[in-house]
Every structure is written in structure tokens, then in C-alpha cells.
Design a protein around this motif. Structure first.
Motif, PDB file in Angstrom:
ATOM      1  N   ASN A  32     -18.081 -27.349  55.524  1.00  0.00           N
ATOM      2  CA  ASN A  32     -17.812 -26.298  54.805  1.00  0.00           C
ATOM      3  C   ASN A  32     -19.073 -25.887  54.091  1.00  0.00           C
ATOM      4  O   ASN A  32     -19.174 -24.370  54.017  1.00  0.00           O
ATOM      5  CB  ASN A  32     -16.574 -26.638  53.900  1.00  0.00           C
ATOM      6  N   GLU A  52     -18.924 -18.098  61.931  1.00  0.00           N
ATOM      7  CA  GLU A  52     -18.095 -17.629  61.062  1.00  0.00           C
ATOM      8  C   GLU A  52     -17.520 -16.133  61.600  1.00  0.00           C
ATOM      9  O   GLU A  52     -18.511 -15.506  62.074  1.00  0.00           O
ATOM     10  CB  GLU A  52     -18.526 -17.357  59.716  1.00  0.00           C
ATOM     11  N   GLU A  77     -12.270 -24.203  59.099  1.00  0.00           N
ATOM     12  CA  GLU A  77     -11.549 -23.124  58.513  1.00  0.00           C
ATOM     13  C   GLU A  77     -10.883 -21.994  58.924  1.00  0.00           C
ATOM     14  O   GLU A  77     -11.263 -21.390  60.055  1.00  0.00           O
ATOM     15  CB  GLU A  77     -12.287 -22.212  57.180  1.00  0.00           C
ATOM     16  N   PRO A 124      -7.696 -26.576  60.383  1.00  0.00           N
ATOM     17  CA  PRO A 124      -8.781 -27.087  59.850  1.00  0.00           C
ATOM     18  C   PRO A 124      -8.815 -28.721  60.157  1.00  0.00           C
ATOM     19  O   PRO A 124      -7.533 -29.205  59.855  1.00  0.00           O
ATOM     20  CB  PRO A 124      -8.845 -26.689  58.600  1.00  0.00           C
TER      21      PRO A 124
END
Length: 157
Positions: A32, A52, A77, A124
């Protein structure tokens, strides 16, 4: 989570040293807090690409495959719809051998999915191991585009 065909389970050792290094790396890092980018795990044989991105509708994505590397696609995520099928019989639209990626045919106006394909929903902590014989369609959204973060571990065949 693990998904494969019995023919490939006998062909590849999904618990060999390279895979174990990848799994250890995933467990031993605070993913993270790591920024997007490339991370070496075992030279050019095992490395991670942290990404991302915004998930997209299935009709905006296409199937891809790799010849030299397995993918271990680990969601950090978000949530992701992840398509998977046998790449045999799919027509290559674009090949980028320098990046070890093949993209399969997709007509912008009409896209007929492979006759038989499946999918998994990644949350996740979930991951899927994709062999060179597998075509996969990562980064798809469930109902609407949303942000996601993923580690794609590349493991040389």
C-alpha cells in the motif's frame, strides 16, 4: 486463489524457487505504501510492476498474453473483473516482442468475446497466476470505472 488447467499444472512447477521468491516478496512488503514502478526481486527472472490505474468496462479492454513470463496478478486496492481463457485459436492483432506482450483481435465497433472464457473477481489480497498459454483481460471494472492498485509479478518461464 490459483487457476490453471491440469495439463499446465504438470508442465510447470508453480512452487519452484522463482515463484516462492515472488510470493515472499508480496508478503514481506507494505504494498500500500510503495509507489508505482518496477521492483527487482530476482534479477531479470522475477520482478514486480506496481500499477495504479482506473478499471475500465469490458468492452474497452482486450485479451493479451505473454510468451516469456508468467504473470502473478495481485490486487492491492480496489476490485477488478479479470477475464481469462485459453489463447489457442485467438487471432493476434498486435505483437510487441520487446515487451513480451501479444494483444488479440478486437473490432472497435463490435467485439465478440472468445466462445469460452471465464473470469474471476479480484479483491485486495487476491491473486491469479497466468501462464503463457493463457490469454487474460485485466483491469476491467465491475459496474463503473474505479481506481485500483496492483502488483504484477513477472516470472520467467
Amino acid at each position: 486463489m490459483f487457476f490453471t488447467n491440469i495439463k499446465l499444472a504438470k508442465k510447470y512447477n508453480y512452487l519452484n524457487e522463482k515463484f516462492l521468491k515472488a510470493y515472499d516478496w508480496l508478503e514481506s512488503h507494505d504494498l500500500n505504501s510503495l509507489p508505482a514502478g518496477k521492483y527487482e526481486i530476482d534479477g531479470g527472472d522475477v520482478f514486480a510492476n506496481l500499477q495504479e490505474y482506473t478499471t475500465l468496462p469490458v468492452d474497452e479492454k482486450k485479451f493479451e498474453a505473454h510468451d516469456k513470463f508468467f504473470d502473478i496478478q495481485y490486487l492491492i486496492e480496489g476490485v477488478e473483473f479479470f477475464g481469462i481463457c485459453d489463447r489457442e485459436g485467438l487471432k493476434v492483432k498486435e505483437a510487441k516482442p520487446e515487451k513480451d506482450v501479444l494483444f488479440f483481435e478486437k473490432d472497435v465497433k463490435f467485439y465478440e468475446m472468445p466462445k469460452e472464457y471465464g473470469y474471476v473477481i479480484l479483491n485486495p489480497g487476491d491473486f491469479i497466476v497466468v501462464a503463457p498459454e493463457d490469454a487474460h483481460m485485466p483491469g476491467c471494472c465491475m459496474d463503473k470505472p474505479a481506481s485500483a492498485k496492483k502488483a504484477v509479478i513477472k516470472v520467467r518461464v
